[in-house]
Motif scaffolding. Structure first.
Motif, PDB file in Angstrom:
ATOM      1  N   ARG A  19       0.827  -1.210   0.000  1.00  0.00           N
ATOM      2  CA  ARG A  19       0.000   0.000   0.000  1.00  0.00           C
ATOM      3  C   ARG A  19       0.856   1.253   0.000  1.00  0.00           C
ATOM      4  N   THR A  20       1.938   1.242   0.746  1.00  0.00           N
ATOM      5  CA  THR A  20       2.849   2.393   0.766  1.00  0.00           C
ATOM      6  C   THR A  20       3.490   2.592  -0.599  1.00  0.00           C
ATOM      7  N   ASP A  21       3.938   1.530  -1.227  1.00  0.00           N
ATOM      8  CA  ASP A  21       4.529   1.631  -2.565  1.00  0.00           C
ATOM      9  C   ASP A  21       3.549   2.263  -3.550  1.00  0.00           C
ATOM     10  N   VAL A  22       2.300   1.776  -3.543  1.00  0.00           N
ATOM     11  CA  VAL A  22       1.315   2.245  -4.521  1.00  0.00           C
ATOM     12  C   VAL A  22       0.822   3.650  -4.194  1.00  0.00           C
ATOM     13  N   GLU A  43      -2.481  12.675   3.525  1.00  0.00           N
ATOM     14  CA  GLU A  43      -3.131  11.935   4.602  1.00  0.00           C
ATOM     15  C   GLU A  43      -2.344  10.657   4.841  1.00  0.00           C
ATOM     16  N   PRO A  44      -2.344  10.167   6.067  1.00  0.00           N
ATOM     17  CA  PRO A  44      -1.512   8.997   6.378  1.00  0.00           C
ATOM     18  C   PRO A  44      -2.057   7.712   5.774  1.00  0.00           C
ATOM     19  N   GLU A  45      -1.172   6.870   5.306  1.00  0.00           N
ATOM     20  CA  GLU A  45      -1.586   5.560   4.818  1.00  0.00           C
ATOM     21  C   GLU A  45      -2.127   4.722   5.973  1.00  0.00           C
ATOM     22  N   LEU A  46      -1.452   4.773   7.106  1.00  0.00           N
ATOM     23  CA  LEU A  46      -1.930   4.066   8.291  1.00  0.00           C
ATOM     24  C   LEU A  46      -2.865   5.008   9.041  1.00  0.00           C
ATOM     25  N   ASP A  47      -4.157   4.891   8.741  1.00  0.00           N
ATOM     26  CA  ASP A  47      -5.156   5.818   9.256  1.00  0.00           C
ATOM     27  C   ASP A  47      -5.916   5.297  10.466  1.00  0.00           C
ATOM     28  N   GLY A  48      -5.539   4.129  10.971  1.00  0.00           N
ATOM     29  CA  GLY A  48      -6.213   3.569  12.131  1.00  0.00           C
ATOM     30  C   GLY A  48      -7.400   2.690  11.794  1.00  0.00           C
TER      31      GLY A  48
END
Length: 144
Positions: free
Chosen positions: A24-27, A37-42
């Protein structure tokens, strides 16, 4: 060998979780440049959220998540496929698998250029285009 998996975060093995987040971070961050916005959104931590992923050997090639917390409406999001694995139908297989776990209405915030792709799964536009994380999106829903 290709395999499809799904589980809530608490039942996802640490190696798979690491590979899902890396994909997900790569894409989203490196390819699409989403940094607003953060990829790790909780939301992955929500007890009703299910992660879906396709593995080939040790590699996670595609992933998505389903949020089941909006009453009768589930939401599919974070659909991502590794660049080198695109064109193999992996995301379509994950969408079908996810839809199989959603008996009711399913919503998606689709990147606008994928509207016709999502339509093949029965999703229809429900409103005007809007910007999300600087990318043109369209709201869509699928009713059983």
């Amino acid at each position: 060998m290709l395999s499809i998996h799904h589980a809530p975060l608490r039942k996802t093995d640490p190696e798979s979780l690491y590979r899902i987040v890396a994909l997900r971070t790569d894409v989203f961050v490196f390819e699409q440049g989403i940094t607003s916005e953060p990829e790790l959104d909780g939301r992955d931590l929500d007890p009703t959220t299910e992660l879906f992923w396709t593995r080939e050997g040790d590699e996670v090639l595609a992933t998505l998540r389903v949020l089941h917390d909006d009453g009768d409406v589930a939401h599919i999001g974070r659909v991502a496929t590794a660049r080198h694995a695109r064109g193999r139908g992996l995301a379509a297989e994950l969408i079908e698998a996810a839809l199989g776990t959603c008996p009711g209405v399913v919503g998606i915030s689709a990147q606008a250029y994928l509207e016709h792709w999502y339509a093949r799964f029965g999703f229809v536009r429900t409103g005007a285009n809007y910007l999300e994380a600087g990318i043109d999106h369209v709201p869509m829903r699928r009713t059983p």
